[in-house]
Motif scaffolding. Structure first.
Motif, PDB file in Angstrom:
ATOM      1  N   THR A 203       0.815  -1.226   0.000  1.00 53.84           N
ATOM      2  CA  THR A 203       0.000   0.000   0.000  1.00 53.84           C
ATOM      3  C   THR A 203       0.847   1.275   0.000  1.00 53.84           C
ATOM      4  O   THR A 203       0.311   2.372   0.159  1.00 53.84           O
ATOM      5  N   LEU A 206      -0.334   4.006  -2.361  1.00 52.83           N
ATOM      6  CA  LEU A 206      -1.763   4.314  -2.371  1.00 52.83           C
ATOM      7  C   LEU A 206      -2.072   5.598  -1.607  1.00 52.83           C
ATOM      8  O   LEU A 206      -1.383   5.954  -0.648  1.00 52.83           O
ATOM      9  N   GLU A 210      -7.640   5.600  -1.141  1.00 54.43           N
ATOM     10  CA  GLU A 210      -7.520   4.245  -1.676  1.00 54.43           C
ATOM     11  C   GLU A 210      -7.344   3.224  -0.556  1.00 54.43           C
ATOM     12  O   GLU A 210      -7.917   2.128  -0.608  1.00 54.43           O
ATOM     13  N   LYS A 211      -6.577   3.593   0.478  1.00 58.12           N
ATOM     14  CA  LYS A 211      -6.418   2.698   1.634  1.00 58.12           C
ATOM     15  C   LYS A 211      -7.741   2.521   2.361  1.00 58.12           C
ATOM     16  O   LYS A 211      -8.058   1.429   2.849  1.00 58.12           O
ATOM     17  N   ILE A 214      -9.795   0.028   0.453  1.00 55.47           N
ATOM     18  CA  ILE A 214      -9.341  -1.348   0.701  1.00 55.47           C
ATOM     19  C   ILE A 214      -9.926  -1.877   2.003  1.00 55.47           C
ATOM     20  O   ILE A 214     -10.384  -3.022   2.078  1.00 55.47           O
ATOM     21  N   HIS A 240     -11.353   4.118  -8.464  1.00 56.14           N
ATOM     22  CA  HIS A 240     -10.414   3.901  -7.359  1.00 56.14           C
ATOM     23  C   HIS A 240      -9.970   2.438  -7.317  1.00 56.14           C
ATOM     24  O   HIS A 240      -8.774   2.139  -7.135  1.00 56.14           O
ATOM     25  N   ARG A 241     -10.921   1.530  -7.478  1.00 54.79           N
ATOM     26  CA  ARG A 241     -10.606   0.103  -7.425  1.00 54.79           C
ATOM     27  C   ARG A 241      -9.636  -0.281  -8.539  1.00 54.79           C
ATOM     28  O   ARG A 241      -8.662  -1.011  -8.300  1.00 54.79           O
ATOM     29  N   ASN A 243      -7.498   1.669 -10.042  1.00 55.95           N
ATOM     30  CA  ASN A 243      -6.197   2.275  -9.733  1.00 55.95           C
ATOM     31  C   ASN A 243      -5.463   1.498  -8.649  1.00 55.95           C
ATOM     32  O   ASN A 243      -4.239   1.335  -8.698  1.00 55.95           O
ATOM     33  N   ILE A 244      -6.220   1.012  -7.663  1.00 61.53           N
ATOM     34  CA  ILE A 244      -5.621   0.232  -6.574  1.00 61.53           C
ATOM     35  C   ILE A 244      -5.001  -1.049  -7.117  1.00 61.53           C
ATOM     36  O   ILE A 244      -3.857  -1.396  -6.793  1.00 61.53           O
ATOM     37  N   LYS A 247      -1.811  -0.135  -9.122  1.00 66.04           N
ATOM     38  CA  LYS A 247      -0.685   0.287  -8.281  1.00 66.04           C
ATOM     39  C   LYS A 247      -0.085  -0.874  -7.480  1.00 66.04           C
ATOM     40  O   LYS A 247       1.119  -0.886  -7.189  1.00 66.04           O
ATOM     41  N   THR A 248      -0.923  -1.821  -7.089  1.00 64.95           N
ATOM     42  CA  THR A 248      -0.447  -2.934  -6.262  1.00 64.95           C
ATOM     43  C   THR A 248      -0.058  -4.152  -7.098  1.00 64.95           C
ATOM     44  O   THR A 248       0.363  -5.175  -6.546  1.00 64.95           O
ATOM     45  N   CYS A 260      -2.696  -8.058   1.411  1.00 69.41           N
ATOM     46  CA  CYS A 260      -2.904  -7.134   2.539  1.00 69.41           C
ATOM     47  C   CYS A 260      -2.981  -7.906   3.855  1.00 69.41           C
ATOM     48  O   CYS A 260      -2.470  -7.463   4.877  1.00 69.41           O
TER      49      CYS A 260
END
Length: 266
Positions: A203, A206, A210-211, A214, A240-241, A243-244, A247-248, A260
């Motif tokens: 994370t 993020l 975004e956190k 999650i 947002h989902r 992008n998350i 990014k991860t 996570c």
């Protein structure tokens, strides 16, 4: 077969933990202790205090019956284990061997109280259906010579998170020292070089929003429910989902949640 495999895990604990203890001491849990734990263990979960000298529960929360169908007065560590299928028991035994290796071959006795151990496992629910549980445990007392006397464990139903993998174990520092994340069961033993394979937290890149999303996803909320809770549009939540996941470097929500969990983020 399940009885045999569960007995193997019990015998492992007796050999590596119980046999090291010459006296049986009782852990004194205050009312405040139980209040704090109850606040940190919401939802479909239960917790216990396990005495390692004889592998008995000094306390187990009544919610164990809601989660597993086992009455608290009849609950034993053996009955909890036998709820898991054979393949899962084999994984549990391997993960417990990794934990023992970490505790005795790597960690110093003075650090026993400052690590939380996390792993997921599958078992039968109260109604006989399959469920995925998250185990979080930590040492809460030691003998005068530093041996592990009592362990506190919380078991939480995380079935709503989807297809969470159970082939890993993580060691989370509680006092700012190095954590050792996502050790795969296939390794069979603890090796610090096999942990933290990703150089930064999943994370790390993020945003705060975004956190937050999650966390809500981990609670089983749909995109619609998240939108309503955060007062944002459905399309914004979906963006947002996406992008998350980008990014991860996760291909789907199940993979994201698994990583996570392994890092102790949720």
């Amino acid at each position: 077969m399940d009885n045999f495999l569960s007995s193997q895990v019990i015998n492992l604990w007796k050999k590596e933990y119980s046999s090291r203890l010459s006296i049986n001491t009782k852990f004194s849990a205050s009312h405040q202790f139980h209040q704090v734990v109850a606040m940190c263990s919401p939802g479909n979960s239960f917790y216990y205090i396990l005495n390692f000298s004889n592998l008995s529960f000094e306390y187990i929360h009544p919610n164990v019956e809601q989660v597993t169908g086992i009455k608290p007065e009849e609950a034993t560590i053996e009955k909890l284990l036998i709820n898991s299928p054979s393949k899962e028991l084999e994984l549990i035994e391997i993960k417990e061997k990794i934990i023992i290796d970490f505790m005795y071959s790597f960690l110093r006795q003075e650090d026993y109280l400052f690590y939380k151990i996390i792993y997921a496992y599958k078992c039968k629910s109260k109604n006989g259906s399959n469920q995925t549980m998250l185990l979080q445990s930590t040492v809460i007392s030691q003998t005068d010579d530093g041996k592990i006397a009592h362990v506190f464990g919380v078991h939480t139903d995380i079935t709503h998170l989807g297809n969470v993998t159970t082939d890993w174990v993580s060691f989370i520092s509680l006092n700012g020292k190095q954590s050792y994340l996502n050790i795969k069961a296939e390794h069979g033993s603890f090796n610090a070089k096999l942990a933290n394979l990703e150089k930064k937290s999943i994370t790390a890149d993020l945003t705060k929003r975004e956190k937050e999303i999650i966390t809500l996803m981990s609670q089983g909320l749909s995109a619609k429910s998240i939108s309503e809770k955060l007062f944002i549009s459905f399309n914004t939540t979906r963006t947002h989902r996406k992008n998350i996941l980008c990014k991860t470097n996760c291909s789907n929500t199940a993979e994201l949640i698994s990583k996570c969990l392994a890092e102790g983020i949720i």
